[in-house]
Scaffold this motif. Structure first.
Motif, short mmCIF file in Angstrom:
data_model
loop_
_atom_site.label_atom_id
_atom_site.label_comp_id
_atom_site.label_asym_id
_atom_site.label_seq_id
_atom_site.Cartn_x
_atom_site.Cartn_y
_atom_site.Cartn_z
N MET A 76 0.83 -1.21 0.00
CA MET A 76 0.00 0.00 0.00
C MET A 76 0.86 1.25 0.00
N LEU A 77 1.97 1.22 0.74
CA LEU A 77 2.86 2.37 0.81
C LEU A 77 3.44 2.70 -0.56
N LEU A 78 3.82 1.68 -1.32
CA LEU A 78 4.42 1.91 -2.63
C LEU A 78 3.43 2.46 -3.64
N ARG A 79 2.15 2.36 -3.35
CA ARG A 79 1.13 2.88 -4.27
C ARG A 79 0.70 4.32 -3.94
N LEU A 80 1.21 4.89 -2.86
CA LEU A 80 0.83 6.25 -2.50
C LEU A 80 1.53 7.26 -3.39
N PRO A 81 0.91 8.40 -3.67
CA PRO A 81 1.56 9.45 -4.48
C PRO A 81 2.82 9.98 -3.79
N GLY A 82 3.87 10.14 -4.55
CA GLY A 82 5.12 10.66 -4.03
C GLY A 82 6.04 9.60 -3.45
N ILE A 83 5.58 8.35 -3.32
CA ILE A 83 6.39 7.27 -2.78
C ILE A 83 6.91 6.42 -3.94
N ASN A 84 8.21 6.15 -3.93
CA ASN A 84 8.81 5.30 -4.94
C ASN A 84 9.81 4.37 -4.25
N MET A 85 10.49 3.58 -5.07
CA MET A 85 11.42 2.59 -4.53
C MET A 85 12.62 3.24 -3.84
N HIS A 86 12.93 4.49 -4.20
CA HIS A 86 14.11 5.14 -3.64
C HIS A 86 13.85 5.72 -2.25
N ASN A 87 12.66 6.24 -2.01
CA ASN A 87 12.40 6.85 -0.70
C ASN A 87 11.53 5.99 0.22
N ALA A 88 11.09 4.81 -0.24
CA ALA A 88 10.22 3.98 0.58
C ALA A 88 10.94 3.47 1.82
N ARG A 89 12.21 3.08 1.67
CA ARG A 89 12.96 2.58 2.83
C ARG A 89 13.15 3.68 3.90
N LYS A 90 13.34 4.89 3.45
CA LYS A 90 13.51 6.00 4.38
C LYS A 90 12.23 6.23 5.17
N VAL A 91 11.08 6.09 4.50
CA VAL A 91 9.79 6.26 5.17
C VAL A 91 9.57 5.13 6.17
N MET A 92 9.93 3.88 5.79
CA MET A 92 9.71 2.74 6.67
C MET A 92 10.59 2.82 7.92
N LYS A 93 11.77 3.43 7.82
CA LYS A 93 12.62 3.60 9.01
C LYS A 93 12.09 4.69 9.93
N ARG A 94 11.48 5.72 9.35
CA ARG A 94 11.00 6.86 10.13
C ARG A 94 9.64 6.57 10.78
N GLY A 96 11.31 15.27 0.27
CA GLY A 96 11.64 16.30 -0.69
C GLY A 96 10.44 17.20 -0.93
N PRO A 97 10.67 18.36 -1.52
CA PRO A 97 9.56 19.33 -1.68
C PRO A 97 8.43 18.79 -2.56
N LEU A 98 8.75 18.25 -3.70
CA LEU A 98 7.70 17.82 -4.63
C LEU A 98 6.96 16.58 -4.13
N CYS A 99 7.70 15.53 -3.77
CA CYS A 99 7.07 14.29 -3.31
C CYS A 99 6.33 14.50 -1.99
N GLY A 100 6.91 15.32 -1.10
CA GLY A 100 6.23 15.59 0.17
C GLY A 100 4.92 16.31 -0.02
N GLN A 101 4.88 17.29 -0.96
CA GLN A 101 3.63 18.01 -1.22
C GLN A 101 2.57 17.08 -1.81
N LYS A 102 2.98 16.16 -2.72
CA LYS A 102 2.03 15.22 -3.31
C LYS A 102 1.39 14.34 -2.23
N LEU A 103 2.23 13.82 -1.34
CA LEU A 103 1.71 12.92 -0.32
C LEU A 103 0.83 13.68 0.68
N PHE A 104 1.23 14.89 1.08
CA PHE A 104 0.42 15.67 2.02
C PHE A 104 -0.94 16.03 1.42
#
Length: 1011
Positions: free
Chosen positions: A957-975, A995-1003
């Protein structure tokens, strides 16, 4: 037995010894225009179950249709005969027979797709009412509950074996309510086949429930068929029946029948029927051209060289076998006969020996294509074989022989030759000119002579309707082009297409070097010839347009080649042979496809030109696909209809003859089955004052003639052996006893069956002591419905296992709550590695079961090895199956590999795995994986141990959210520990994390209103 009127199938009574009279009011089967010998076959087979064997083209499908029509007629058919027999013996008539409301439930299995539609067409032509027509049940026939309602109403069902076996095991089809089964293509029935599986359940269940019927014991055949259920089998392949050791006896045993009915072409009733009004046949033996004869001799010399080298290379082949002769190299799959002898020792052969066997296949095909192709297509095929063979690891040895040099030289001379001319003052060196030969297939001229002769003989004003039969679609289009455009224009178009392809490189070299004078002489002459031919056909203005079309055609060919190579790579992965053998087998296939694809491009361009001309002339109405197939080519007062044998396969030939009603038939290619269809058509139309004329064209002293004669000899020899075998064979015994596990398979009502809720014994063991506690053997297995295409479910059932067919998302077989098995044959294993499907299957099994298993099942007739030991290197390679297996085990250490030599060995392995574990929960096995995301979330919320593992559903489910990709998913899972924690973060925290763009999409996604 035989009726005087051959146009009606008249069967008045089924009692032996009574004659058949011509009385429509008392006939059992009406409206059936059939030869009278089929009435005799119907009588014999209806009287007692058995295996009916006839020659190809003698009306096998019509006989099956006769049974379908007869059983579907409640008032005058099968039930009426039983009702009369019971009343004659003063016995009670069952309600379902006396009411005349319920149709008998009968299944027809073993038919091919086109045979099902053909059978329905035959019954419709007989005037069968709509409610009596059979119903087709294929893979697209809806759910089981829909079929259950159909089965309760009764009727005739043309069903696939896979659907029927699943319905029997899941109690959708009750064996007690089935009246009988008709088995087509009985030559394919074996102990491991699905058809034998079906009959075993049907007959044993009928025998077990025999005491529940109200009719009581009887010696009458009709009443016994009602109690025990009837099985009637049909085949028109007698040569297949005699291809193995005691194969006929094994088939009879699997069919649960004891009678063998033989109806060869030389049967007395068949001979009298078909020879009463025979067509006028004129055999036309066409001699090969001198160059074609020399080419055939060169191919035979190359075959002898290959055989001599194989004898020298290996001693594993029994050359005393009558099959291994030069004549059989032309008439049969000679290379397959050798390969069968070398299957077990294939890994021990040298690469050169394997290449020799592949060369035999190439040479055998060249015999055929020499007669089918024109000179240009044959030369292109030879060049393709030579160029593709050069890229092989082991080159074809026959290409290095003097016979091959002679073969290439003769094939080229059929097209053109370079003739020397006298030197001039400007050119003192040797000069040649290109002399065009373009040898025409001799059969083309013979066909034109036949049509001209027919046109001259038709003087009485009646319409001459001519049917020309050819082998394939490519030959059809070639003949049509020859009859419409003429010899010169047809050959010139093919010649121009060849020059356009072969001169690509010459044009590029001439552009670089500054002119064609720097090219080799032959290339320069071919380049000049292309311009001359194009001007001759289309005029000077066509050069620019042709260049644009040439580049387009070239792109089509290149795209097609790339696509074909990818397909061949995937297909070749499924062979049990080695990688080099796959490459060898792909060479000839690609060469043939490449040659025929150029023909398709030429045909497409010709059709486009025809449409362009027709659009200019008039507003033409577009033709449908069926209208194009039956499009008639008019030659003055003649109507010529060209058809392929593939479009008139089996009983469709009889329908074609009845639709066309030809006055003349030209057999451009030989086919024994179609010839017999012509005989039946002529015998059933003896009232026609004009006799049917047949022109039979055959190449003299060629592979075509040998193939035709050999096919007739093979069938006749097979029937002679069957007749002799029938005299001496022991009567097959039906192995049905009251204490066999097969008999009680469907006695229960649960999904996995309980053998009548445990009240019936599974076996009788007289060695068991009275005071000894016997541990019941665990037998329940959940089987994916797609696995019933293989032989393993039948063998598991035969070994006493209780099968629960289900649509499994995870695995193919679930043995217990901890064991899940994914079965892979060798071909499927190679394909799964190539597509990556095996990785996903291993991942899902590891996730849901403690003991995931990969079953690798070998063919018992092949060697028990994945790869030759000589080909296994120290490094990991992409083309090595052992390297792929090693990587699979490294990634999934929990995966257990099961190596099985045969399905019978698999049965033993499954029993040992189930011994110490609980029975499988079928409902749970079905539910696993079907709602994977929801189940994972629910299990994780209730299971405390799941906190230490990764929540797969939440990660997906996390990988399907806007702004989440394979590069930043691990960082989110640690936080964040959960998605809910991520959703409550502020805008600034999300931007700093993603990041500014991906963070705004997810928010925005979490905080935006839904309405």
């Amino acid at each position: 037995m035989t009726s005087k009127n051959s146009n009606e199938l008249q069967i008045l009574d089924v009692k032996p010894g009574e004659s058949v009279e011509d009385d429509d009011s008392n006939s059992l089967l009406k409206h059936a225009k059939l030869p009278s010998y089929l009435a005799e076959a119907f009588h014999d087979l209806y009287q007692e179950d058995g295996l009916f064997v006839c020659g190809r083209g003698l009306g096998l499908l019509h006989l099956i249709g006769s049974f379908c029509r007869f059983y579907a007629d409640v008032k005058e058919g099968h039930y009426a005969c039983i009702r009369e027999e019971l009343e004659r013996n003063k016995r009670e008539v069952p309600n379902f027979i006396a009411s005349e409301e319920r149709l008998p439930l009968i299944f027809v299995i073993g038919l091919k797709d086109f045979e099902r539609s053909c059978l329905i067409s035959i019954l419709e032509r007989w005037g069968t009412p709509t409610h009596m027509l059979p119903m087709e049940l294929t893979n697209e026939s809806g759910q089981g509950k829909d079929r259950l309602a159909l089965y309760k109403r009764g009727g005739i069902f043309l069903i696939t074996s896979r659907i029927l076996i699943v319905d029997l095991l899941t109690h959708i089809a009750d064996p007690k309510s089935i009246d009988g089964i008709l088995v087509a293509h009985a030559e394919n029935v074996s102990e491991q086949s699905t058809e034998a599986f079906i009959l075993r359940i049907f007959k044993t269940q009928k025998s077990w429930d025999l005491g529940s019927t109200s009719l009581g014991p009887s010696n009458d055949a009709l009443i016994q068929s009602l109690q025990n259920g009837f099985v009637k089998a049909f085949t028109d392949a007698p040569d297949v029946l005699m291809s193995g050791f005691a194969k006929v006896d094994k088939i009879l045993k699997c069919l649960f029948v004891r009678k063998l009915y033989l109806y060869p072409r030389f049967h007395e009733s068949i001979s009298l029927e078909l020879e009463r009004n025979p067509p006028v046949v004129e055999e036309l033996h066409q001699t090969l051209s001198p160059k074609m004869q020399e080419i055939q001799i060169s191919i035979a010399a190359a075959v002898k060289t290959c055989i001599r080298e194989i004898k020298r290379a290996t001693s594993l082949i029994e050359w005393a076998d009558a099959e291994l002769t030069l004549e059989n190299c032309v008439t049969t799959n000679f290379d397959l006969s050798i390969s069968r002898q070398l299957e077990h020792d294939w890994h021990r052969l040298k690469p050169s020996t394997k290449q020799l066997i592949s060369d035999l296949r190439q040479l055998r095909m060249l015999f055929h294509y020499l007669l089918q192709y024109d000179c240009i297509s044959f030369w292109r095929l030879m060049n393709n074989i030579k160029s593709l063979g050069a890229s092989n690891r082991t080159p074809s040895l026959w290409l290095l022989t003097p016979a091959a040099d002679r073969l290439f030289k003769l094939a080229k001379e059929r097209m053109y030759t370079l003739v020397p001319v006298k030197a001039s003052k400007k050119n003192s060196g040797p000069i040649h000119r290109l002399q065009l030969n373009l040898e025409v297939n001799p059969k083309w001229r013979l066909l034109h002579q036949v049509l001209s002769e027919i046109r001259e003989n038709v003087r009485d004003g009646r319409e001459a309707r001519i049917l020309v039969m050819v082998n394939d679609e490519r030959t059809l289009q070639t003949i049509k082009s020859y009859l419409v455009d003429g010899k010169d224009k047809t050959m010139m178009k093919r010649w121009l297409q060849y020059l356009n392809n072969v001169n690509e490189r010459s044009r590029a070299m001439a552009k670089v070097s500054g002119g064609s004078s720097y090219l080799p002489e032959e290339n320069r002459l071919l380049l000049e010839e292309e311009g001359r031919v194009r001007n001759l056909l289309y005029g000077p203005a066509s050069k620019d347009n042709s260049n644009r079309g040439d580049s387009k055609d070239k792109k089509i060919v290149l795209d097609w080649k790339r696509k074909k190579r990818r397909i061949n790579e995937e297909k070749s992965r499924g062979n049990a042979q080695l990688e080099d053998e796959k490459e060898r087998r792909a060479i000839l296939d690609e060469a043939i496809k490449d040659t025929e694809h150029h023909e398709d491009i030429l045909l497409a361009s010709k059709v486009a030109q025809e449409h362009t001309m027709s659009d200019k002339d008039s507003d033409a109405i577009p033709l449908s696909e069926e209208e194009v197939r039956y499009k008639v080519t008019e030659m003055d007062d003649l109507r010529v209809i060209i058809q392929t044998y593939t479009s008139a396969e089996g009983e469709a030939a009889y329908l074609l003859l009845n639709d066309v009603q030809p006055s003349h038939i030209v057999l451009y290619d030989a086919d024994p089955a179609f010839i017999r269809s012509i005989e039946i058509h002529s015998a059933c139309n003896e009232t026609d004052p004009h006799k049917l004329s047949v022109y039979f064209m055959l190449f003299e002293a060629s592979a075509e003639e040998k193939n035709y004669v050999k096919a007739l000899e093979r069938e006749q020899n097979a029937f002679e052996k069957l007749i002799q075998h029938k005299k001496t064979m022991a009567t097959p015994m039906t192995m049905i006893g009251p204490w066999t596990t097969q008999e009680m398979q469907c006695a229960g009502n649960s999904a996995v069956n309980s053998y009548n809720h445990g009240s019936l014994p599974l076996s009788m063991d007289t060695r068991t002591g009275r005071g000894k506690n016997v541990i019941p053997e665990k037998r329940d297995i959940a089987v994916d419905v797609r696995e019933f295409r293989s032989a393993l479910p039948s063998i598991l059932h035969q070994g006493g296992m209780r099968l629960a067919p289900a649509t499994l998302t995870v695995g193919d077989y679930v043995l217990s709550n901890v064991h899940c098995v994914e079965r892979k044959s060798i071909s499927d294993l190679f394909g799964s590695f190539g597509s990556g499907r095996l990785y996903n299957q291993a991942e899902t099994m590891r996730k849901h079961y403690k003991v995931p298993c990969l079953l690798i099942e070998f063919d018992p007739s092949k060697s028990f090895c994945l790869q030759n030991s000589n080909d296994i290197g120290p490094d990991i390679r992409n083309d090595s199956i052992c390297s792929k297996m090693s990587l699979l085990v490294i990634h999934f250490p929990e995966l257990r590999l099961i190596w099985s030599r045969s399905p019978y060995e698999t049965l033993k392995i499954f029993k040992s795995l189930k011994a110490n574990h609980e029975e499988v929960d079928v409902d749970k096995a079905i539910a696993i994986g079907s709602n994977e995301s929801l189940d994972s979330l629910i299990d994780a919320s209730h299971d405390g141990e799941g906190e230490l593992e990764i929540n797969e559903a939440a990660r997906n489910m996390l990988l399907r959210l806007p702004g989440i990709n394979m590069h930043n998913a691990r960082k989110v899972m640690k936080r964040c520990n959960s998605i809910s924690e991520l959703a409550t973060m502020s805008r600034d925290d999300m931007k700093s994390l993603l990041g500014p763009l991906c963070g705004q999409k997810l928010f925005t996604f979490f905080n935006q209103k839904t309405d």
